[in-house]
Design an enzyme around this catalytic site. Structure first.
Site, PDB file in Angstrom:
ATOM      1  N   ASN A 232       0.993  -1.155  -0.026  1.00 32.44           N
ATOM      2  CA  ASN A 232      -0.012   0.038  -0.170  1.00 32.44           C
ATOM      3  C   ASN A 232       0.815   1.174  -0.011  1.00 32.44           C
ATOM      4  O   ASN A 232       1.998   1.250  -0.112  1.00 32.44           O
ATOM      5  CB  ASN A 232      -0.983   0.018   1.321  1.00 32.44           C
ATOM      6  CG  ASN A 232      -0.006  -0.267   2.611  1.00 32.44           C
ATOM      7  OD1 ASN A 232       0.622   0.578   2.882  1.00 32.44           O
ATOM      8  ND2 ASN A 232      -0.452  -1.115   3.127  1.00 32.44           N
ATOM      9  N   ASP A 301      -3.796  -6.561   4.644  1.00 33.60           N
ATOM     10  CA  ASP A 301      -4.759  -7.194   5.150  1.00 33.60           C
ATOM     11  C   ASP A 301      -4.949  -9.032   4.796  1.00 33.60           C
ATOM     12  O   ASP A 301      -4.965  -9.743   5.352  1.00 33.60           O
ATOM     13  CB  ASP A 301      -6.262  -6.943   5.085  1.00 33.60           C
ATOM     14  CG  ASP A 301      -6.360  -5.684   5.683  1.00 33.60           C
ATOM     15  OD1 ASP A 301      -6.030  -5.640   6.866  1.00 33.60           O
ATOM     16  OD2 ASP A 301      -7.189  -4.904   5.082  1.00 33.60           O
ATOM     17  N   LYS A 311       9.247 -16.498 -10.764  1.00 32.24           N
ATOM     18  CA  LYS A 311       8.390 -15.516 -11.166  1.00 32.24           C
ATOM     19  C   LYS A 311       7.505 -15.970 -11.964  1.00 32.24           C
ATOM     20  O   LYS A 311       7.400 -16.969 -12.859  1.00 32.24           O
ATOM     21  CB  LYS A 311       9.562 -14.529 -12.220  1.00 32.24           C
ATOM     22  CG  LYS A 311       8.804 -13.289 -12.458  1.00 32.24           C
ATOM     23  CD  LYS A 311       9.841 -12.512 -13.508  1.00 32.24           C
ATOM     24  CE  LYS A 311       9.002 -11.297 -14.018  1.00 32.24           C
ATOM     25  NZ  LYS A 311       9.892 -10.785 -15.235  1.00 32.24           N
ATOM     26  N   PRO A 329      -2.437 -12.107   9.889  1.00 31.77           N
ATOM     27  CA  PRO A 329      -3.050 -11.820  11.418  1.00 31.77           C
ATOM     28  C   PRO A 329      -3.006 -10.435  11.640  1.00 31.77           C
ATOM     29  O   PRO A 329      -2.622  -9.523  11.210  1.00 31.77           O
ATOM     30  CB  PRO A 329      -1.627 -12.245  12.193  1.00 31.77           C
ATOM     31  CG  PRO A 329      -0.164 -12.342  11.228  1.00 31.77           C
ATOM     32  CD  PRO A 329      -1.080 -12.638   9.814  1.00 31.77           C
ATOM     33  N   ILE A 331      -2.188  -7.549  13.938  1.00 30.27           N
ATOM     34  CA  ILE A 331      -1.126  -7.319  14.944  1.00 30.27           C
ATOM     35  C   ILE A 331      -1.565  -6.747  16.376  1.00 30.27           C
ATOM     36  O   ILE A 331      -1.460  -7.273  17.272  1.00 30.27           O
ATOM     37  CB  ILE A 331      -0.068  -6.737  14.370  1.00 30.27           C
ATOM     38  CG1 ILE A 331       0.674  -7.644  13.110  1.00 30.27           C
ATOM     39  CG2 ILE A 331       1.296  -6.574  15.254  1.00 30.27           C
ATOM     40  CD1 ILE A 331       1.566  -6.820  12.186  1.00 30.27           C
ATOM     41  N   VAL A 332      -2.331  -5.826  16.217  1.00 30.26           N
ATOM     42  CA  VAL A 332      -2.801  -4.999  17.339  1.00 30.26           C
ATOM     43  C   VAL A 332      -3.620  -5.766  18.123  1.00 30.26           C
ATOM     44  O   VAL A 332      -3.547  -5.751  19.277  1.00 30.26           O
ATOM     45  CB  VAL A 332      -3.489  -3.605  17.059  1.00 30.26           C
ATOM     46  CG1 VAL A 332      -2.476  -2.435  16.746  1.00 30.26           C
ATOM     47  CG2 VAL A 332      -4.345  -3.605  16.136  1.00 30.26           C
ATOM     48  N   LYS A 361     -13.572  -0.401  15.365  1.00 29.32           N
ATOM     49  CA  LYS A 361     -12.473  -0.981  15.493  1.00 29.32           C
ATOM     50  C   LYS A 361     -11.539  -1.157  16.959  1.00 29.32           C
ATOM     51  O   LYS A 361     -11.134  -2.199  17.358  1.00 29.32           O
ATOM     52  CB  LYS A 361     -11.435  -0.480  14.497  1.00 29.32           C
ATOM     53  CG  LYS A 361     -11.258  -0.954  13.252  1.00 29.32           C
ATOM     54  CD  LYS A 361     -10.416  -0.147  12.203  1.00 29.32           C
ATOM     55  CE  LYS A 361     -11.029  -0.220  10.759  1.00 29.32           C
ATOM     56  NZ  LYS A 361     -10.406   0.383   9.842  1.00 29.32           N
ATOM     57  N   LYS A 365     -10.959  -4.719  18.092  1.00 30.46           N
ATOM     58  CA  LYS A 365      -9.557  -5.310  18.241  1.00 30.46           C
ATOM     59  C   LYS A 365      -9.360  -5.183  20.005  1.00 30.46           C
ATOM     60  O   LYS A 365      -7.905  -5.380  19.865  1.00 30.46           O
ATOM     61  CB  LYS A 365      -8.810  -4.319  17.437  1.00 30.46           C
ATOM     62  CG  LYS A 365      -9.166  -4.575  15.878  1.00 30.46           C
ATOM     63  CD  LYS A 365      -7.978  -3.941  14.958  1.00 30.46           C
ATOM     64  CE  LYS A 365      -8.483  -3.879  13.601  1.00 30.46           C
ATOM     65  NZ  LYS A 365      -7.383  -3.731  12.689  1.00 30.46           N
TER      66      LYS A 365
HETATM   67  O1  C5P Z   1      -8.603  -3.023  10.164  1.00 40.37           O
HETATM   68  P1  C5P Z   1      -7.664  -1.790   9.971  1.00 40.37           P
HETATM   69  O2  C5P Z   1      -6.395  -2.210   9.149  1.00 40.37           O
HETATM   70  O3  C5P Z   1      -8.204  -0.368   9.317  1.00 40.37           O
HETATM   71  O4  C5P Z   1      -6.985  -1.388  11.222  1.00 40.37           O
HETATM   72  C1  C5P Z   1      -5.988  -0.552  11.331  1.00 40.37           C
HETATM   73  C2  C5P Z   1      -4.967  -0.741  12.678  1.00 40.37           C
HETATM   74  O5  C5P Z   1      -4.902  -2.020  12.683  1.00 40.37           O
HETATM   75  C3  C5P Z   1      -3.647  -0.199  12.478  1.00 40.37           C
HETATM   76  O6  C5P Z   1      -3.553   0.325  14.003  1.00 40.37           O
HETATM   77  C4  C5P Z   1      -2.956  -1.245  12.031  1.00 40.37           C
HETATM   78  O7  C5P Z   1      -1.756  -0.980  12.219  1.00 40.37           O
HETATM   79  C5  C5P Z   1      -3.673  -2.199  12.746  1.00 40.37           C
HETATM   80  N1  C5P Z   1      -3.169  -3.602  12.029  1.00 40.37           N
HETATM   81  C6  C5P Z   1      -2.762  -4.643  12.336  1.00 40.37           C
HETATM   82  N2  C5P Z   1      -2.559  -5.711  11.653  1.00 40.37           N
HETATM   83  C7  C5P Z   1      -3.299  -6.014  10.759  1.00 40.37           C
HETATM   84  C8  C5P Z   1      -4.224  -5.005  10.192  1.00 40.37           C
HETATM   85  C9  C5P Z   1      -4.281  -3.758  10.797  1.00 40.37           C
HETATM   86  O8  C5P Z   1      -1.911  -4.437  13.356  1.00 40.37           O
HETATM   87  N3  C5P Z   1      -3.390  -7.267  10.015  1.00 40.37           N
END
Ligand code: C5P
Length: 433
Positions: A232, A301, A311, A329, A331-332, A361, A365
């Site tokens: 991204n 995601d 390739k 996964p 992470i947060v 969120k 989360k």
């Molecule tokens: O669900 P979204 O991507 O919008 O959530 C954003 C928040 O979740 C951010 O803090 C991002 O660093 C965290 N995040 C994460 N792992 C993921 C997706 C998002 O830690 N796979």
């Protein structure tokens, strides 16, 4: 220990439970070749006796300003001149306040005022007292007056609380005293030490001393084959600005960074990762040693279910290509689900319904706070130097909020740090468990 050998050290002990560590400190100072004289406040003597310190240093311990017998030996002004270094350990909140305001109402404060020696202190107090804005203001004043503050350290306290306020251990103090101040680690840098990459940002109060902050930043790259990946537009600027802001305020910062073209901010420990899985591994590795975890990375995601070994080739036979992706996964969410866990802050970049999605969120989360921003606004968000944000945090069963107007990411980072610090200070100790 070349810089300590032969040094005349006046060890000041004030009234904290950590005074028991001062005996070991006196012993280690002697062992390092220092001449040591001890001055104790009245309250300190309820925690440790002058006799103990006398036995360890071989010198009479001074406790009173108005003691004719002691003054007949080495008067307090002579004692102030004798010292090459004044080391106050432990330094209580009250002593710090008195020294910050130039009081001279007992022997120790009088000596500190009368001496031109190098002044060092090892603060020790309850974590809430240390975090109190009055103590932080006193710490900042003391630094501008030339005091070097070593610690306090974080961890379990004698009162049962957990947080910053423990007196640094004597052997660590000795190691730091043996270093010239300019060689000392960041937690000891003088107040307002200039930051090489943010000269236009005002020197910060070092109100995050001893906090361990982990930040994820930048994008992740999810390999499709040896030469292609999914990613991204994240530049990493917001996460790096946060890392710099925390470091300037004294925190020990670990930055888990996806691939970005940014320099590591001063005093920040950077761990480079590429994919979401690597970022999670790095985050889990340090989660238990973090007081605050900030997920600022734009984590992909999804990733390819299978990464092609060679390739991927286009074929003439088909105009389309199908990739199977699997969810990465979160992470947060993973860090927020741990027990014990740090205070968890996440980000939400949205293009519409910012507040609604952010609230969802925050709860889904299990985060403590979320920084939401509208990335559809021109000149803000992804890749830009400026950003605006809506902070949402949980206050019991309610959610509170604060809108931060468009501004450079550097100042926005400071405003976020302020809010996180307030939240951290008010967080129930049990939330750590
Ligand atoms: O669900 P979204 O991507 O919008 O959530 C954003 C928040 O979740 C951010 O803090 C991002 O660093 C965290 N995040 C994460 N792992 C993921 C997706 C998002 O830690 N796979």
């Amino acid at each position: 220990m070349p810089t300590l050998f032969g040094k005349r050290v006046l060890l000041g002990i004030s009234a904290g439970i950590a005074a028991y560590k001062s005996a070991q400190l006196a012993r280690l100072l002697k062992k390092s070749g220092c001449e040591v004289r001890v001055v104790m406040t009245e309250g300190a003597q309820t925690f440790i006796t002058p006799l103990t310190l006398q036995a360890l240093t071989g010198e009479a311990v001074r406790t009173s300003l108005l003691d004719p017998e002691a003054e007949a030996g080495m008067g307090h002004i002579e004692l102030a001149r004798w010292a090459e270094m004044i080391l106050v350990a432990p330094a209580t909140a009250d002593l710090m306040a008195r020294l910050a305001h130039g009081h001279a109402d007992d022997l120790l404060t009088t000596l500190c005022l009368a001496s031109e020696a190098e002044c060092v202190m090892a603060p020790a107090m309850n974590q809430a007292m240390w975090r109190h804005p009055a103590t932080q203001a006193n710490a900042a004043t003391l630094r501008t007056l030339g005091w070097r503050l070593l610690g306090p350290d974080g961890g379990e306290q004698a009162c049962g609380d957990v947080g910053p306020g423990r007196m640094r251990e004597p052997d660590a103090l000795i190691a730091e005293l043996s270093m010239a101040p300019e060689d000392a680690p960041s937690s000891m840098a003088p107040e307002g030490a200039p930051s090489s990459t943010a000269p236009d940002v005002a020197p910060a109060v070092r109100d995050a001393d001893t906090l361990r902050v982990t930040i994820t930043a930048g994008p992740t790259h999810e390999a499709l084959d040896p030469v292609r990946y999914l990613s991204n537009h994240s530049s990493g600027k917001m996460g790096y600005a946060l890392a710099e802001a925390w470091a300037r305020r004294g925190a020990r910062v670990r930055l888990i960074s996806g691939p970005v073209a940014l320099a590591t901010p001063p005093e920040v420990e950077r761990v480079d990762v590429t994919s979401a899985s690597e970022m999670l591994t790095a985050a889990e590795h340090v989660a238990a040693e973090s007081d605050i975890f900030i997920g600022c990375a734009a984590v992909a995601d999804y990733r390819a279910e299978h990464v092609a070994e060679h390739k991927l080739k286009k074929t003439d036979a088909s105009e389309t290509m199908t990739l199977t992706l699997v969810k990465n996964p979160d992470i947060v969410a993973e860090i927020a689900a741990r027990s014990p866990r740090p205070l968890v802050v996440g980000f939400a970049a949205e293009t519409r319904d910012v507040e609604r999605y952010a609230r969802d969120k925050l709860t889904r989360k299990g985060m403590d706070m979320i920084v939401a921003n509208d990335v559809s606004q021109a000149g803000l968000g992804f890749g830009a130097d400026d950003n605006a944000a809506l902070l949402l945090w949980r206050d019991g069963d309610d959610t509170d909020s604060q809108a931060l107007p468009p501004q450079p990411k550097t100042t926005l980072a400071d405003a976020i740090v302020d809010r996180v610090l307030t939240l951290y200070a008010h967080r129930a100790p049990t939330a750590h468990d």
